[in-house]
Design a protein around this motif. Structure first.
Motif, PDB file in Angstrom:
ATOM      1  N   ASP A   1       0.822  -1.378   0.013  1.00 14.26           N
ATOM      2  CA  ASP A   1       0.008   0.086  -0.140  1.00 14.26           C
ATOM      3  C   ASP A   1       0.859   1.234   0.029  1.00 14.26           C
ATOM      4  OD1 ASP A   1      -2.698   0.695  -0.125  1.00 14.26           O
ATOM      5  OD2 ASP A   1      -2.710   1.663   1.725  1.00 14.26           O
ATOM      6  N   SER A   2       2.136   1.191  -0.570  1.00 12.54           N
ATOM      7  CA  SER A   2       2.901   2.438  -0.251  1.00 12.54           C
ATOM      8  C   SER A   2       2.450   3.274  -1.389  1.00 12.54           C
ATOM      9  CB  SER A   2       4.259   2.237  -0.620  1.00 12.54           C
ATOM     10  OG  SER A   2       4.737   1.237  -1.479  1.00 12.54           O
ATOM     11  N   ARG A   3       2.596   4.579  -1.388  1.00 18.83           N
ATOM     12  CA  ARG A   3       1.974   5.622  -2.272  1.00 18.83           C
ATOM     13  C   ARG A   3       2.731   6.489  -2.777  1.00 18.83           C
ATOM     14  NH1 ARG A   3      -4.093   5.219  -2.170  1.00 18.83           N
ATOM     15  NH2 ARG A   3      -4.132   3.153  -0.679  1.00 18.83           N
ATOM     16  N   GLY A   4       2.396   7.072  -3.917  1.00 19.09           N
ATOM     17  CA  GLY A   4       2.994   8.159  -4.538  1.00 19.09           C
ATOM     18  C   GLY A   4       4.593   7.747  -5.033  1.00 19.09           C
ATOM     19  N   GLU A   5       5.594   8.409  -5.140  1.00 19.28           N
ATOM     20  CA  GLU A   5       6.656   8.254  -5.711  1.00 19.28           C
ATOM     21  C   GLU A   5       7.535   7.165  -5.101  1.00 19.28           C
ATOM     22  OE1 GLU A   5       9.237  11.672  -6.164  1.00 19.28           O
ATOM     23  OE2 GLU A   5       7.782  12.546  -7.768  1.00 19.28           O
ATOM     24  N   SER A   6       7.328   6.778  -3.763  1.00 20.53           N
ATOM     25  CA  SER A   6       7.701   5.702  -3.088  1.00 20.53           C
ATOM     26  C   SER A   6       7.007   4.255  -3.738  1.00 20.53           C
ATOM     27  CB  SER A   6       7.772   5.731  -1.739  1.00 20.53           C
ATOM     28  OG  SER A   6       6.337   5.605  -1.296  1.00 20.53           O
TER      29      SER A   6
END
Ligand SMILES: Nc1ncnc2c1ncn2[C@@H]1O[C@H](COP(=O)(O)OP(=O)(O)OP(=O)(O)O)[C@@H](O)[C@H]1O
Ligand SMILES: [Mg+2]
Length: 112
Positions: free
Chosen positions: A105-110
Protein backbone atom coordinates in the motif's frame (compact mmCIF):
# COMPACT_ATOMS: atom_id res chain seq x y z
CA UNK A 1 4.75 11.89 -11.22
CA UNK A 2 4.47 11.59 -14.96
CA UNK A 3 3.54 8.71 -17.18
CA UNK A 4 5.73 8.55 -20.25
CA UNK A 5 4.35 6.52 -23.11
CA UNK A 6 6.77 5.84 -25.94
CA UNK A 7 5.84 4.17 -29.21
CA UNK A 8 9.01 2.95 -30.86
CA UNK A 9 10.29 0.78 -33.68
CA UNK A 10 10.37 -2.85 -32.50
CA UNK A 11 14.05 -3.31 -33.41
CA UNK A 12 14.93 -0.46 -31.03
CA UNK A 13 13.52 -2.18 -27.94
CA UNK A 14 16.84 -3.62 -26.72
CA UNK A 15 18.67 -0.34 -27.14
CA UNK A 16 15.89 1.60 -25.39
CA UNK A 17 15.78 -0.86 -22.49
CA UNK A 18 19.56 -0.61 -22.10
CA UNK A 19 19.36 3.17 -21.93
CA UNK A 20 16.58 3.06 -19.33
CA UNK A 21 18.57 0.58 -17.27
CA UNK A 22 21.63 2.82 -17.52
CA UNK A 23 19.77 5.70 -15.86
CA UNK A 24 18.13 3.47 -13.25
CA UNK A 25 14.56 3.34 -14.52
CA UNK A 26 13.25 -0.03 -13.39
CA UNK A 27 9.49 -0.12 -13.82
CA UNK A 28 8.20 -0.43 -17.35
CA UNK A 29 5.27 -1.99 -19.19
CA UNK A 30 5.89 -3.18 -22.74
CA UNK A 31 3.20 -3.99 -25.28
CA UNK A 32 3.20 -5.05 -28.88
CA UNK A 33 0.94 -2.63 -30.73
CA UNK A 34 0.10 -1.64 -34.27
CA UNK A 35 -0.40 1.85 -35.57
CA UNK A 36 0.39 4.50 -38.06
CA UNK A 37 1.41 8.09 -37.97
CA UNK A 38 0.99 10.72 -40.63
CA UNK A 39 2.21 8.53 -43.50
CA UNK A 40 -0.70 6.19 -42.70
CA UNK A 41 1.52 3.13 -42.58
CA UNK A 42 3.25 1.55 -45.53
CA UNK A 43 2.12 2.91 -48.81
CA UNK A 44 2.35 1.36 -52.21
CA UNK A 45 1.54 2.91 -55.54
CA UNK A 46 -0.95 0.86 -57.55
CA UNK A 47 -2.44 2.19 -60.77
CA UNK A 48 -1.24 5.64 -59.95
CA UNK A 49 -2.76 5.78 -56.46
CA UNK A 50 -1.28 5.15 -53.07
CA UNK A 51 -2.98 2.51 -50.95
CA UNK A 52 -2.74 2.00 -47.22
CA UNK A 53 -1.36 -1.53 -46.87
CA UNK A 54 -1.35 -2.09 -43.15
CA UNK A 55 -0.96 -0.88 -39.65
CA UNK A 56 2.70 -1.24 -38.78
CA UNK A 57 3.95 -3.18 -35.76
CA UNK A 58 5.36 -0.97 -33.02
CA UNK A 59 6.34 -1.37 -29.38
CA UNK A 60 4.70 0.71 -26.69
CA UNK A 61 6.56 1.35 -23.45
CA UNK A 62 4.84 2.90 -20.45
CA UNK A 63 6.79 4.23 -17.50
CA UNK A 64 5.63 6.21 -14.49
CA UNK A 65 8.54 8.30 -13.25
CA UNK A 66 9.21 10.90 -10.55
CA UNK A 67 8.47 14.42 -11.76
CA UNK A 68 12.11 15.41 -11.38
CA UNK A 69 13.23 12.66 -13.77
CA UNK A 70 10.82 13.32 -16.65
CA UNK A 71 13.19 15.21 -18.95
CA UNK A 72 16.08 12.82 -18.34
CA UNK A 73 13.90 9.83 -19.26
CA UNK A 74 12.59 11.54 -22.39
CA UNK A 75 16.16 12.32 -23.48
CA UNK A 76 17.24 8.71 -22.94
CA UNK A 77 14.28 7.50 -24.99
CA UNK A 78 14.84 9.92 -27.85
CA UNK A 79 18.59 9.27 -27.98
CA UNK A 80 18.19 5.49 -28.00
CA UNK A 81 15.16 5.20 -30.29
CA UNK A 82 16.01 7.71 -33.01
CA UNK A 83 17.24 6.70 -36.45
CA UNK A 84 16.24 9.99 -38.07
CA UNK A 85 13.94 8.26 -40.53
CA UNK A 86 10.15 8.36 -40.69
CA UNK A 87 8.36 6.03 -38.32
CA UNK A 88 10.81 6.45 -35.41
CA UNK A 89 7.84 6.84 -33.12
CA UNK A 90 6.41 9.22 -30.61
CA UNK A 91 6.41 10.04 -26.91
CA UNK A 92 3.35 11.17 -24.99
CA UNK A 93 3.54 12.54 -21.45
CA UNK A 94 0.73 12.48 -18.89
CA UNK A 95 0.39 13.71 -15.34
CA UNK A 96 -0.20 10.90 -12.86
CA UNK A 97 -2.43 11.50 -9.86
CA UNK A 98 -1.46 8.50 -7.77
CA UNK A 99 0.55 5.27 -7.71
CA UNK A 100 -0.05 2.47 -5.26
CA UNK A 101 2.11 -0.59 -4.68
CA UNK A 102 -0.44 -3.31 -4.05
CA UNK A 103 1.83 -5.43 -1.84
CA UNK A 104 2.31 -2.87 0.93
CA UNK A 105 0.00 0.00 0.00
CA UNK A 106 2.91 2.43 -0.42
CA UNK A 107 1.87 5.56 -2.26
CA UNK A 108 3.20 8.17 -4.63
CA UNK A 109 6.84 8.27 -5.67
CA UNK A 110 7.78 5.60 -3.15
CA UNK A 111 5.46 3.21 -5.01
CA UNK A 112 7.15 3.56 -8.40
N1 LIG B 1 -1.17 11.27 -32.86
C1 LIG B 1 -0.94 10.00 -32.50
N2 LIG B 1 -1.73 9.42 -31.59
C2 LIG B 1 -1.53 8.14 -31.20
N3 LIG B 1 -0.53 7.38 -31.68
C3 LIG B 1 0.28 7.92 -32.58
C4 LIG B 1 0.12 9.25 -33.05
N4 LIG B 1 1.11 9.51 -33.95
C5 LIG B 1 1.83 8.39 -34.04
N5 LIG B 1 1.34 7.44 -33.23
C6 LIG B 1 1.87 6.10 -33.04
O1 LIG B 1 3.28 6.17 -33.20
C7 LIG B 1 3.71 5.30 -34.22
C8 LIG B 1 4.85 5.93 -34.96
O2 LIG B 1 4.44 7.15 -35.51
P1 LIG B 1 5.41 7.91 -36.51
O3 LIG B 1 6.78 7.92 -35.94
O4 LIG B 1 5.25 7.32 -37.88
O5 LIG B 1 4.78 9.37 -36.43
P2 LIG B 1 4.77 10.48 -37.57
O6 LIG B 1 4.03 11.65 -37.00
O7 LIG B 1 4.26 9.88 -38.85
O8 LIG B 1 6.30 10.89 -37.67
P3 LIG B 1 7.32 10.59 -38.90
O9 LIG B 1 7.04 11.62 -39.94
O10 LIG B 1 8.68 10.72 -38.28
O11 LIG B 1 7.06 9.18 -39.38
C9 LIG B 1 2.47 5.03 -35.05
O12 LIG B 1 2.55 3.77 -35.70
C10 LIG B 1 1.38 5.07 -34.01
O13 LIG B 1 1.32 3.81 -33.35
MG1 LIG C 1 5.24 8.27 -39.71
Amino acid sequence: MFKIEAIIQPFKLDSVRESLKAIGIDGVTVSEVRGHGRQLGHKEVYRGREYDIDLLPKIKLEMVVPAARKDEVIKALVDSARTGKIGDGKIFVYEVIEAIRIRDDSRGESAI
